[in-house]
Design a protein around this motif. Structure first.
Motif: not given
Length: 361
Positions: A141-146, A163-165, A174-180, A202-208
């Motif tokens: 994770y770096e600068d709001g992105a994975l 849902l990405v650790p 992460v929205d599926a259309d943002a990945v391959t 682009p990633a949104r934090r959910l928790g631990a």
């Protein structure tokens, strides 16, 4: 002590779902889907989630779900296992949902409601082979992105949100259309796996991530036993029916003593699997302190029984059981793939030994 028998409500749910699957999930249709580029049945998923509200069984009513328990989910998975239904129910309505239930905050709550509606499909991007508490690969994770690559992710091709650790110990959405998403060669084409590449997604934090991943995988392992039960039960029922109808030397094949013994042994295994799977579902539903033991026991027992049942189905159907047109191969492939999902039987036996303090010398 909990009552592991099915309640009237659970039996009513089973009846309604079995009727739906009989109309929308015939074996021939599933076989055709496995030969296509779109193995998931979107129409069936819509009927299950929007029509029957099954995607939100584990989600509280206050968040748009049904507020049911793992016992009801276990019944659903039994029937989906019987039909080898190509829908992302286990991965979205169980594993991803449980992971979100372990998170707090507005973003997790919003996603939970979306998954409960069934209009959004989720997937936890942990390899299908990882057991509860096992080590899993994370991305950077770096600068709001994975950034990174994850392999062996089940039903990633059907997911709308992942849902990405991450390596920082957090779980991100992460929205599926943002990945391959690239399909991998999979034995069970009704639950395909894929490689997911994150290149500045682009990633949104959910928790631990740790508690969420563990809770999701534990529920997946415990309730997978119910799917394996449904699969094994179909195999036994269908094989008995076939051997009653098939004649050799002018008598039903099922009348031969050697085959009776094999079917009797399989029946015992299925009955024992039902007890273990129901116990795991009930322990998860009640939050029992023995839930880890119940899950490890069910997972270690159900997997080899499902494989044995599917193998017997193929063999005892003779020549017809070896053909592509007969659905026996669907059950064998699902059973074999499931035997590696959320930890092998050996891994669960090892975990069980630790839990009950029976470590190997």
């Amino acid at each position: 002590m909990s009552d592991l028998l099915y309640s009237e409500e659970e039996e009513a749910l089973r009846s309604a779902l079995r009727d739906l699957l009989a109309d929308h999930c015939d074996a021939a249709g599933v076989i055709v889907r496995t030969e296509s580029d779109a193995p998931h049945d979107r129409e069936l998923w819509k009927a299950l989630s929007e029509g029957m509200g099954l995607a939100g069984l584990l989600v509280p009513e206050s968040q748009g779900g049904q507020g049911a328990t793992h016992r009801e989910v276990a019944v659903v998975l039994e029937e989906l296992g019987r039909a080898v239904a190509p829908v992302p129910y286990l991965t979205s309505a169980v594993v991803a949902t449980e992971a979100l239930l372990a998170c707090e905050g507005e973003e997790a709550a919003k996603l939970l409601s979306a998954l409960a509606s069934g209009r959004t499909v989720g997937a936890l991007t942990v390899a299908l082979s990882v057991a509860p508490g096992g080590a899993y690969k994370a991305v950077r994770y770096e600068d709001g992105a994975l950034h990174g690559e994850l392999t062996g992710v089940a039903d990633a091709s059907a997911a709308d949100v992942l849902l990405v650790p991450a390596a920082d110990g957090e779980l991100y959405a992460v929205d599926a259309d943002a990945v391959t998403v690239t399909p991998q060669v999979s034995l069970d084409l009704t639950r395909p796996v894929a490689t997911v590449v994150f290149d500045g997604a682009p990633a949104r934090r959910l928790g631990a991530a740790g508690p969420a991943v563990r809770q999701g995988l534990r529920a997946g392992a415990g309730l997978l036993a119910s799917e394996q039960l449904g699969l094994a039960d179909w195999c036994l029922t269908e094989t008995v029916r076939y051997l009653k109808d098939r004649k050799q030397f002018n008598r039903p094949v099922g009348g031969f003593q050697a085959l009776k013994h094999r079917l009797a042994q399989l029946w015992l295994e299925v009955v024992h699997t039902r007890a273990a799977a129901r116990n795991a579902a009930d322990a998860l539903a009640t939050g029992s302190e023995d839930a880890d033991v119940a899950v490890a026991l069910a997972a270690s027992y159900a997997a080899p029984v499902a494989v044995h049942a599917a193998e017997e189905t193929v063999q005892l159907h003779g020549g017809i059981g070896m053909t592509w047109e007969h659905p026996a191969h669907l059950y064998l492939k699902r059973a074999k793939a499931n035997s590696l999902a959320y930890g092998t039987a050996g891994a669960h036996r090892e975990a069980l030994a630790e839990l009950v303090d029976l470590r190997a010398p």
